[in-house]
Design a protein around this motif. Sequence first.
Motif, mmCIF file in Angstrom:
data_model
loop_
_atom_site.group_PDB
_atom_site.id
_atom_site.type_symbol
_atom_site.label_atom_id
_atom_site.label_comp_id
_atom_site.label_asym_id
_atom_site.label_seq_id
_atom_site.Cartn_x
_atom_site.Cartn_y
_atom_site.Cartn_z
ATOM 1 N N ASP A 144 27.260 51.601 7.822
ATOM 2 C CA ASP A 144 26.408 50.448 7.540
ATOM 3 C C ASP A 144 26.805 49.209 8.338
ATOM 4 O O ASP A 144 25.967 48.569 8.965
ATOM 5 C CB ASP A 144 26.410 50.146 6.036
ATOM 6 N N TRP A 145 28.097 48.860 8.302
ATOM 7 C CA TRP A 145 28.535 47.694 9.055
ATOM 8 C C TRP A 145 28.321 47.899 10.546
ATOM 9 O O TRP A 145 27.898 46.993 11.255
ATOM 10 C CB TRP A 145 29.999 47.393 8.780
ATOM 11 N N ALA A 146 28.630 49.099 11.030
ATOM 12 C CA ALA A 146 28.527 49.378 12.468
ATOM 13 C C ALA A 146 27.089 49.273 12.957
ATOM 14 O O ALA A 146 26.847 48.994 14.138
ATOM 15 C CB ALA A 146 29.085 50.762 12.771
ATOM 16 N N TYR A 147 26.130 49.478 12.061
ATOM 17 C CA TYR A 147 24.721 49.394 12.441
ATOM 18 C C TYR A 147 24.337 47.975 12.841
ATOM 19 O O TYR A 147 23.518 47.759 13.736
ATOM 20 C CB TYR A 147 23.844 49.868 11.278
ATOM 21 N N PHE A 148 24.949 46.984 12.166
ATOM 22 C CA PHE A 148 24.621 45.581 12.426
ATOM 23 C C PHE A 148 25.652 44.873 13.308
ATOM 24 O O PHE A 148 25.358 43.845 13.896
ATOM 25 C CB PHE A 148 24.497 44.819 11.093
ATOM 26 N N TRP A 149 26.874 45.423 13.356
ATOM 27 C CA TRP A 149 27.952 44.766 14.093
ATOM 28 C C TRP A 149 27.904 45.186 15.561
ATOM 29 O O TRP A 149 27.873 46.380 15.862
ATOM 30 C CB TRP A 149 29.293 45.143 13.483
ATOM 31 N N PRO A 150 27.914 44.241 16.477
ATOM 32 C CA PRO A 150 27.766 44.596 17.905
ATOM 33 C C PRO A 150 28.993 45.264 18.513
ATOM 34 O O PRO A 150 28.882 45.942 19.530
ATOM 35 C CB PRO A 150 27.492 43.239 18.578
ATOM 36 N N GLN A 151 30.170 45.082 17.915
ATOM 37 C CA GLN A 151 31.390 45.645 18.483
ATOM 38 C C GLN A 151 31.752 46.972 17.817
ATOM 39 O O GLN A 151 31.299 47.284 16.716
ATOM 40 C CB GLN A 151 32.544 44.647 18.331
ATOM 41 N N ASP A 152 32.596 47.740 18.500
ATOM 42 C CA ASP A 152 33.033 49.041 18.004
ATOM 43 C C ASP A 152 33.972 48.854 16.805
ATOM 44 O O ASP A 152 34.977 48.148 16.898
ATOM 45 C CB ASP A 152 33.745 49.797 19.123
ATOM 46 N N LEU A 153 33.638 49.493 15.704
ATOM 47 C CA LEU A 153 34.440 49.373 14.479
ATOM 48 C C LEU A 153 35.231 50.639 14.179
ATOM 49 O O LEU A 153 35.772 50.784 13.074
ATOM 50 C CB LEU A 153 33.531 49.043 13.292
ATOM 51 N N SER A 154 35.320 51.543 15.124
ATOM 52 C CA SER A 154 35.968 52.832 14.859
ATOM 53 C C SER A 154 37.455 52.679 14.527
ATOM 54 O O SER A 154 37.973 53.378 13.646
ATOM 55 C CB SER A 154 35.788 53.778 16.049
ATOM 56 N N VAL A 155 38.150 51.773 15.214
ATOM 57 C CA VAL A 155 39.580 51.574 14.938
ATOM 58 C C VAL A 155 39.763 50.984 13.540
ATOM 59 O O VAL A 155 40.628 51.421 12.771
ATOM 60 C CB VAL A 155 40.224 50.659 16.002
ATOM 61 N N PHE A 156 38.932 49.999 13.197
ATOM 62 C CA PHE A 156 39.004 49.393 11.871
ATOM 63 C C PHE A 156 38.690 50.424 10.788
ATOM 64 O O PHE A 156 39.371 50.498 9.760
ATOM 65 C CB PHE A 156 38.028 48.220 11.779
ATOM 66 N N THR A 157 37.665 51.255 11.044
ATOM 67 C CA THR A 157 37.305 52.315 10.099
ATOM 68 C C THR A 157 38.471 53.271 9.875
ATOM 69 O O THR A 157 38.766 53.674 8.750
ATOM 70 C CB THR A 157 36.085 53.100 10.615
ATOM 71 N N GLU A 158 39.155 53.612 10.973
ATOM 72 C CA GLU A 158 40.291 54.527 10.889
ATOM 73 C C GLU A 158 41.410 53.942 10.046
ATOM 74 O O GLU A 158 42.035 54.649 9.253
ATOM 75 C CB GLU A 158 40.796 54.843 12.294
ATOM 76 N N TRP A 159 41.649 52.647 10.188
ATOM 77 C CA TRP A 159 42.696 52.001 9.400
ATOM 78 C C TRP A 159 42.328 51.936 7.919
ATOM 79 O O TRP A 159 43.179 52.140 7.046
ATOM 80 C CB TRP A 159 42.992 50.605 9.938
ATOM 81 N N VAL A 160 41.068 51.662 7.620
ATOM 82 C CA VAL A 160 40.619 51.654 6.226
ATOM 83 C C VAL A 160 40.821 53.038 5.616
ATOM 84 O O VAL A 160 41.310 53.175 4.484
ATOM 85 C CB VAL A 160 39.131 51.228 6.134
#
Length: 196
Positions: A144-160
């Motif tokens: 959901d966040w990645a759909y609206f966020w322009p930057q790559d959130l994969s690293v943040f997702t991995e940490w969560v």
Amino acid sequence: MNLPNLITLSRIPLMFVIVGLMYCEWLGAASLAFWLFIACAIGDGLDGYLARRLGLVSNFGKLMDALTDKIMVIGLVIAFVDKHEIPVPLALITLCREFIITGMRMVAASKGVIVAADKGGKSKTATQLIALGFLLGAPMVAQDWAYFWPQDLSVFTEWVQKIGLFGFIVGTFLAVWSGGRYISRYRGVFFDGANE
């Protein structure tokens, strides 16, 4: 049926809704699952507060509060195992502990003794719920966040995700520790007459 007990029991159907949403792929499903889980966590504290505030504390409420916590945790753990996000051994330890303690509570209740959650059990449950919250938060960020966020959130997702898994490992150790405390504290009630 009073308000605190209704709040307590509402967590059971909500667990099914949350697990169902975990398997949905439409935008917002992961966020809805996460926030319903947060609502359940808030309800877990609210029901006890209202029961004490309104003078509605009962043995039924004490037992069902502990039982609905277990149902919520077990339901989500099974779903996360199915999605390969929680290792099977951790899930098995959690399930065994919950069934053993629930069985012992039933034995105690049959003898007129109510085994309410102590601080160790509450710490275990809180740790597990926080960990499960992070595990539910990871797909919310990824989908959901990645759909609206322009930057790559994969690293943040991995940490969560990693924080959630680490928290669940800690919760598993607390589950074993607090389970041992229950057995030690109430062994006279649990094992009285076991050899008859």
